[in-house]
Design an enzyme around this catalytic site. Structure first.
Site, PDB file in Angstrom:
ATOM      1  CE1 TYR A  97      45.606  36.799  -7.985  1.00 26.66           C
ATOM      2  CE2 TYR A  97      46.768  38.851  -8.431  1.00 26.66           C
ATOM      3  CZ  TYR A  97      46.055  38.038  -7.564  1.00 26.66           C
ATOM      4  OH  TYR A  97      45.791  38.467  -6.297  1.00 26.66           O
TER       5      TYR A  97
ATOM      6  CD  GLU B 155      43.143  36.525  -5.151  1.00 24.79           C
ATOM      7  OE1 GLU B 155      44.352  36.735  -4.978  1.00 24.79           O
ATOM      8  OE2 GLU B 155      42.480  35.704  -4.481  1.00 24.79           O
TER       9      GLU B 155
END
Length: 397
Positions: free
Chosen positions: A118, A206
């Site tokens: 992530y 993101e």
């Protein structure tokens, strides 16, 4: 301004970030054509069909599927396009899917195991620095990682005076447990990602997941991107990417007439001039036992036309039971605002079916109160904050 995945990936690719390649399709036949083209260009045998909506958690909602042949591409895309996709980040009604991204399969076999990470870049408002947030636990359940194992989430802050330094990119790659070619690839990825964030005037990039492939390539498999609205005047190429179908229709209408409006879940509509006073007005409504239905800043000019537009937009929300107008007459005189409110009320006729509380303070406030009180309309005037709060409370009760 939020972007679709495929748009975010276009920006990433323009800054040299390796991405999972894909082609947008608006119907099942276009999806099949896109799959054939991808196979020719990339050699992929399988294809990932991804719903393109402004919401996360698409996989959990059934908006991301793997197709192992062209027949499955047609069937899956046909089911996803047109569906109302419900995810943890949508309303109960979900969001209608108008298009899908047909993407290459990047989880192919190789010399090493694939790994998912992530990574996001955003502004840390507390330190006034950009921040890279990353974790070894990439994938659909990153929220659970943040909740249950926060020690697995790392942050790296970037000094705006120097930008991202090489040692910081290497530190990130090291903390992700990478070595060899994957380590070098990750340092390049992080550097390019930060450049994309900085030079596109984004408020968020993101990537979940960032994938280490079986042959040690690092790529963005997903992309959630938000561009700062205040910078769109100098990023016209990104402004053209705006998909109004994905945005609140009332907010879109308000923006078209120059009003700063944010839709909220409440029962008291707000019409205020100035963002600070608007925030204080929302607090006032909460203290009076109500819930603000919106944030609406009409700006320095509150003439009859602008007030009428604001009333019409507020009243589009069926949950509004009362409207509080809170204007400070500094730039604009209170008596002119009062005339504007009365004229707007008369122009709208029976469209206004809820009580209105008007607090005007500043230049000619007393004259404005007389105008409101003598109008003969269902408009309740106030001068003091507490007085307005008491009237809101009484009307709600």
């Amino acid at each position: 301004m939020n972007l679709h995945e495929y748009q975010g990936k276009e920006i990433l690719a323009s800054f040299g970030v390796r991405i999972q390649r894909g082609i947008v399709a608006h119907n099942a036949q276009e999806a099949v054509d896109a799959a054939k083209q991808l196979t020719q260009e990339t050699g992929t045998g399988w294809h990932v069909i991804k719903a393109q909506v402004h919401a996360g958690g698409r996989g959990k909602g059934g908006g991301v599927k793997l197709a192992k042949n062209l027949k499955e591409v047609e069937e899956i895309s046909g089911k996803i396009i047109g569906m109302n996709l419900i995810t943890p980040q949508t309303s109960a009604e979900g969001k209608k899917v108008h298009q899908v991204l047909v993407a290459e399969d990047v989880y192919y076999p190789g010399n090493s195991e694939t790994s998912e990470f992530y990574m996001s870049v955003l502004l840390n408002r507390g330190t006034a620095r950009n921040m890279i947030m990353y974790s070894t636990e990439g994938g659909m359940d990153i929220e659970e990682v943040a909740d249950k194992t926060p020690h697995l989430i790392f942050t790296e802050e970037v000094d705006p005076a120097t930008g991202l330094l090489p040692f910081q990119a290497r530190k990130i790659a090291f903390n992700l447990g990478l070595s060899g070619m994957a380590f070098k690839e990750m340092t390049k990825f992080v550097t390019s990602l930060y450049k994309a964030y900085s030079e596109s005037d984004a408020s968020l990039f993101e990537i979940n997941p960032v994938l280490k492939t079986s042959d040690d390539k690092i790529m963005a498999v997903d992309a959630k991107v938000s561009i700062d609205d205040n910078a769109l005047y100098r990023r016209k190429q990104y402004a053209e990417m705006r998909d109004l179908r994905e945005e609140n229709p009332i907010e879109v209408e308000a923006r078209a007439v120059g009003l700063n409006y944010v839709d909220l879940d409440g029962n008291v509509g707000c019409m205020v001039n100035g963002a600070g006073l608007a925030m204080a007005t929302m607090d006032l409504i909460k203290m009076a036992g109500g819930e603000p239905a919106n944030f609406l800043d009409v700006g320095g000019t509150a003439d009859a036309k602008r007030v009428e537009e604001a009333f019409r937009i507020i009243l589009k929300d069926p949950n509004v039971k009362a409207i509080l107008v809170n204007i400070f007459g500094g730039i604009v005189r209170c008596d002119r605002v009062a005339h504007g409110i009365v004229d707007a009320y008369k122009n709208m006729g029976d469209a206004i079916k809820v009580p209105i509380i008007v607090r005007l303070q500043g230049t000619n406030a007393e004259i404005a109160k007389e105008i409101i009180d003598n109008s003969g309309l269902e408009v309740h005037s106030a001068i003091q904050f507490q007085e307005a709060a008491d009237k809101v409370k009484a009307l709600l009760n």
